[in-house]
Design a protein around this motif. Structure first.
Motif, PDB file in Angstrom:
ATOM      1  N   LYS A 146       0.602  -1.255   0.054  1.00 50.85           N
ATOM      2  CA  LYS A 146       0.187   0.024  -0.087  1.00 50.85           C
ATOM      3  C   LYS A 146       0.934   1.155   0.071  1.00 50.85           C
ATOM      4  O   LYS A 146       0.376   2.506   0.110  1.00 50.85           O
ATOM      5  N   ASN A 158       4.340   5.124   2.696  1.00 43.53           N
ATOM      6  CA  ASN A 158       3.591   6.066   3.671  1.00 43.53           C
ATOM      7  C   ASN A 158       2.608   5.368   4.260  1.00 43.53           C
ATOM      8  O   ASN A 158       2.501   5.720   5.548  1.00 43.53           O
ATOM      9  N   ASP A 159       1.894   4.305   3.863  1.00 42.80           N
ATOM     10  CA  ASP A 159       0.933   3.514   4.595  1.00 42.80           C
ATOM     11  C   ASP A 159       1.774   2.613   5.808  1.00 42.80           C
ATOM     12  O   ASP A 159       1.429   2.662   6.902  1.00 42.80           O
ATOM     13  N   LYS A 205       2.581   5.146   8.520  1.00 43.53           N
ATOM     14  CA  LYS A 205       1.389   5.443   9.303  1.00 43.53           C
ATOM     15  C   LYS A 205       1.204   4.569  10.268  1.00 43.53           C
ATOM     16  O   LYS A 205       0.612   4.424  11.426  1.00 43.53           O
ATOM     17  N   TYR A 206       1.112   3.129   9.765  1.00 43.59           N
ATOM     18  CA  TYR A 206       0.823   2.233  10.687  1.00 43.59           C
ATOM     19  C   TYR A 206       1.500   1.849  11.921  1.00 43.59           C
ATOM     20  O   TYR A 206       1.118   1.549  12.885  1.00 43.59           O
TER      21      TYR A 206
END
Length: 300
Positions: free
Chosen positions: A211, A214-215, A218-219
């Protein structure tokens, strides 16, 4: 007889045959990081063969030995020089020179910062084969690459690969043919041990989260939970974790390089290994394992 001394401020690390951490009883080589337990701008790093003969020496900006800076020198176990190279901000930069185990010259060249700015391009100016024949002069001639687990042969023009190159990769058990023009990779085709052909238009592809990067970050921010013990003691700072993206895109073999303790190391391992699969990295179109290391900042 080879003798080394180790001060109480030094750290010794033992390695197995493929460079992974090993016990003192089963090691093949070892590393001494001088003044490891003090704060310095540069740390002296020396690797040794099991016999005690020096294998490599250089300096690192970080005490883990991974942020290389300045000249690095490699040696054969007989004490003769194997290779000299230079690093700038952990990237190969400037002149390098290689020798055979008998002391004869092997190659001379230079690493230049690539157009992309985060890798180094290589130019070969001189090369002598194992028969001491000078087959590359002033950047032109026939060159034979040998990286232990892979080898390739082809022509150089002005120090750069040019035309058709043929090689073998022992790790992936494949043979390949590639086309270059003025050092730029154009296309390639590999054939594995089963005779299956694979065409590729990039030598290497880095692994990426399915994904997006950045995902992934963020996770980590959303799911990392500061432990009660760390919060009570107001513990925070920079934690560094290393892991491998395997051929299937899974995160495996987590290892803490810089610890904060108080349960934060275990929490970092938990959150990293629970992340969903990545798109694996590739070399010459074939999925490969890739080593990663990232920092995690924990607020006080």
């Amino acid at each position: 007889m080879w003798i080394f001394s180790q001060n109480s401020t030094d750290k010794i690390i033992y390695f197995d045959s493929i460079g992974k951490d090993a016990s003192k009883e089963k090691h093949i080589s070892y590393r001494i990081i001088k003044d490891y337990y003090t704060e310095k701008d540069l740390y002296q790093v020396k690797d040794y063969y099991k016999s005690g003969a020096i294998k490599m020496e250089g300096n690192s900006k970080t005490k883990d030995g991974f942020s290389r800076e300045g000249e690095y020198v490699y040696y054969f176990e007989n004490g003769k020089k194997k290779r000299t190279e230079n690093y700038l901000k952990s990237r190969l930069n400037g002149d390098f020179e290689e020798w055979y185990e008998n002391g004869n010259p092997r190659s001379k060249g230079e690493y230049l910062e690539s157009e992309k700015g985060f890798t180094s391009d290589i130019k070969i100016y001189d090369f002598w084969n194992s028969k001491n024949e000078h087959t590359v002069e002033k950047g032109n001639g026939f060159f034979e690459e040998d990286w232990g687990t892979s080898s390739a042969k082809g022509n150089l023009k002005k120090g750069l690969k040019d035309g058709e190159w043929k090689g073998i990769n022992e790790i992936t058990k494949s043979q390949y043919t590639e086309i270059y023009k003025n050092g730029k990779f154009i296309s390639g085709k590999s054939i594995n041990s089963d005779g299956k052909e694979l065409e590729y238009d990039a030598l290497e592809l880095k692994p990426l989260p399915q994904k997006g990067i950045n995902d992934f970050y963020k996770y980590l921010g959303d799911h990392f939970v500061k432990t009660r013990e760390a919060a009570t003691n107001k513990i925070g700072g920079r934690l560094v974790i290393q892991f491998v993206i395997d051929k299937d895109g899974k995160i495996v073999e987590p290892k803490i390089l810089k610890s904060l303790g108080y349960g934060l190391d275990e929490e970092a391992i938990r959150v990293i290994t629970n992340y969903e699969n990545w798109i694996p990295g590739k070399q010459r179109g074939v999925p490969v394992r890739v080593l990663y290391a990232i920092p995690l900042t924990v607020p006080n």
